[in-house]
Design an enzyme around this catalytic site. Structure first.
Site, mmCIF file in Angstrom:
data_model
loop_
_atom_site.group_PDB
_atom_site.id
_atom_site.type_symbol
_atom_site.label_atom_id
_atom_site.label_comp_id
_atom_site.label_asym_id
_atom_site.label_seq_id
_atom_site.Cartn_x
_atom_site.Cartn_y
_atom_site.Cartn_z
ATOM 1 N N GLU A 263 -15.174 -74.410 -0.804
ATOM 2 C CA GLU A 263 -16.524 -74.961 -0.901
ATOM 3 C C GLU A 263 -17.377 -74.165 0.082
ATOM 4 O O GLU A 263 -17.089 -74.143 1.285
ATOM 5 C CB GLU A 263 -16.557 -76.448 -0.556
ATOM 6 N N GLU B 165 -12.762 -85.431 1.644
ATOM 7 C CA GLU B 165 -12.956 -84.471 2.736
ATOM 8 C C GLU B 165 -12.223 -85.011 3.951
ATOM 9 O O GLU B 165 -12.321 -86.204 4.266
ATOM 10 C CB GLU B 165 -14.437 -84.354 3.087
ATOM 11 N N HIS C 186 -15.769 -88.630 2.912
ATOM 12 C CA HIS C 186 -15.169 -88.003 4.089
ATOM 13 C C HIS C 186 -14.538 -89.101 4.928
ATOM 14 O O HIS C 186 -15.243 -89.964 5.450
ATOM 15 C CB HIS C 186 -16.276 -87.274 4.871
ATOM 16 N N ARG D 105 -13.205 -89.841 8.197
ATOM 17 C CA ARG D 105 -13.207 -89.213 9.521
ATOM 18 C C ARG D 105 -12.175 -89.872 10.415
ATOM 19 O O ARG D 105 -11.850 -91.056 10.247
ATOM 20 C CB ARG D 105 -14.602 -89.332 10.154
ATOM 21 N N ASN E 170 -21.675 -87.377 -2.692
ATOM 22 C CA ASN E 170 -21.060 -87.863 -1.462
ATOM 23 C C ASN E 170 -21.721 -89.199 -1.082
ATOM 24 O O ASN E 170 -22.933 -89.269 -0.892
ATOM 25 C CB ASN E 170 -21.270 -86.815 -0.353
ATOM 26 N N HIS F 111 -23.703 -78.991 1.396
ATOM 27 C CA HIS F 111 -24.246 -79.301 2.722
ATOM 28 C C HIS F 111 -25.716 -78.909 2.804
ATOM 29 O O HIS F 111 -26.070 -77.748 2.675
ATOM 30 C CB HIS F 111 -23.487 -78.636 3.873
ATOM 31 N N HIS G 88 -23.018 -91.943 3.219
ATOM 32 C CA HIS G 88 -24.163 -92.569 3.899
ATOM 33 C C HIS G 88 -24.403 -94.010 3.465
ATOM 34 O O HIS G 88 -25.072 -94.760 4.175
ATOM 35 C CB HIS G 88 -25.415 -91.715 3.734
ATOM 36 N N THR H 160 -18.669 -69.712 14.058
ATOM 37 C CA THR H 160 -19.967 -69.860 14.722
ATOM 38 C C THR H 160 -20.975 -70.632 13.874
ATOM 39 O O THR H 160 -21.767 -71.395 14.384
ATOM 40 C CB THR H 160 -20.555 -68.482 15.082
ATOM 41 N N ARG I 58 -16.107 -93.461 11.205
ATOM 42 C CA ARG I 58 -17.481 -93.903 11.486
ATOM 43 C C ARG I 58 -18.224 -94.376 10.246
ATOM 44 O O ARG I 58 -19.184 -95.095 10.341
ATOM 45 C CB ARG I 58 -18.264 -92.817 12.220
HETATM 46 N N1 PXP Z 1 -19.705 -80.893 1.403
HETATM 47 C C1 PXP Z 1 -19.040 -81.075 2.578
HETATM 48 C C2 PXP Z 1 -17.738 -80.360 2.765
HETATM 49 C C3 PXP Z 1 -19.549 -81.912 3.570
HETATM 50 O O1 PXP Z 1 -18.867 -82.098 4.715
HETATM 51 C C4 PXP Z 1 -20.762 -82.595 3.325
HETATM 52 C C5 PXP Z 1 -21.312 -83.521 4.365
HETATM 53 O O2 PXP Z 1 -20.488 -84.623 4.485
HETATM 54 C C6 PXP Z 1 -21.403 -82.407 2.097
HETATM 55 C C7 PXP Z 1 -20.869 -81.533 1.164
HETATM 56 C C8 PXP Z 1 -22.669 -83.109 1.760
HETATM 57 O O3 PXP Z 1 -23.684 -82.679 2.598
HETATM 58 P P1 PXP Z 1 -25.110 -83.380 2.530
HETATM 59 O O4 PXP Z 1 -24.901 -84.813 2.909
HETATM 60 O O5 PXP Z 1 -25.922 -82.607 3.514
HETATM 61 O O6 PXP Z 1 -25.591 -83.245 1.107
#
Ligand code: PXP
Length: 243
Positions: free
Chosen positions: A151, A70, A43, A45, A7, A191, A10, A101, A49
């Site tokens: 996922e 995503e 992702h 959004r 991903n 995640h 960042h 939750t 952002r």
């Molecule tokens: N998978 C999904 C569905 C996510 O939303 C994210 C965060 O954007 C990630 C994986 C990657 O998470 P991390 O950045 O904590 O590795």
């Protein structure tokens, strides 16, 4: 062999901090590809952002790894997906009311809306994965709305500190992965995964892919993107000696 999707959101977050053009997530995706990753995850959004529509269009044309987009289950974003045609869409919650939750998509609670979105994307020829907690009801609901994959949200697992808590979270992930595979859903996980907590997960044979962002990009700041990707790939592909 399990696959690694990286991903790159960042990288875009850093670019947006100055509103300029660097660092460019498209360039990052090329380096991730050269390092041997199996997929790119972004992702898009609703508030844009980090990743921008422009990034998505260029990524689609220039990076020849499977592209996992995503997105929230929203029509405006779906329109972008139907134009770009990623290899997979992963529906994720963006607002509190879409969560269960623990933080995954509330498929069981929002069944009609999610099923309609899965159908819309399927009509456009795009397979759909649902980002859910390791909860058997959510796995069954994902199957019912005709998702192709799930996922598993590993955030809770990643946040545990005590070994006993981690084992409990691991057990939930194992059970959810097994049920999903039995129902014919492909399984990935992501995640909060990092170089220290990934290893116990790799014994779950049903998990075909790991989607990891923050830890790889953070490590890359110090060791470079190529090495950061390769080190994670080595951990994911590691198979303990038998016997
Ligand atoms: N998978 C999904 C569905 C996510 O939303 C994210 C965060 O954007 C990630 C994986 C990657 O998470 P991390 O950045 O904590 O590795």
């Amino acid at each position: 062999m399990p696959r690694l999707g990286v991903n790159i959101d960042h990288i875009a977050t850093l670019r947006q901090a100055r509103g300029g053009y660097e660092p460019d997530p498209v360039m990052a995706a090329s380096l991730v590809q050269l390092a041997g990753a199996d997929g790119i995850v972004v992702h898009l959004r609703e508030d844009r952002r980090h990743i921008q529509d422009r990034d998505l269009m260029i990524l689609r044309e220039t990076v020849h790894l499977p592209l996992n987009l995503e997105m929230a289950a929203e029509e405006t974003i779906a329109k972008v997906a139907l134009t770009v045609k990623p290899d997979l869409v992963t529906l994720v919650p963006e607002r509190r009311q879409e969560l269960t939750t623990e933080g995954g998509l509330g498929v069981a609670e929002h069944r009609d809306r999610i099923q309609a979105m899965v159908q819309l994307l399927h009509d456009g020829g795009i397979p759909v994965s649902l980002f859910i907690d390791p909860d058997l009801n959510q796995v069954k609901a994902s199957h019912k709305v005709h998702a192709d994959a799930i996922e598993l949200h590993t955030g809770k697992y990643a946040n545990t500190r005590r070994a006993s808590d981690q084992n409990k979270e691991l057990e939930d992930l194992i059970q959810a992965a097994k049920l999903a595979a039995k129902l014919g859903l492909r399984v990935s996980a992501g995640h909060g995964l990092n170089y220290r907590n990934i290893r116990p997960l790799t014994s779950i044979a049903e998990i075909e892919e790991y989607n990891i962002g923050h830890s790889i990009i953070s490590h890359a700041v110090f060791v470079g993107l190529d090495r950061a990707v390769r080190e994670m790939q080595d951990l994911i592909r590691y198979q303990p000696a038998q016997g």
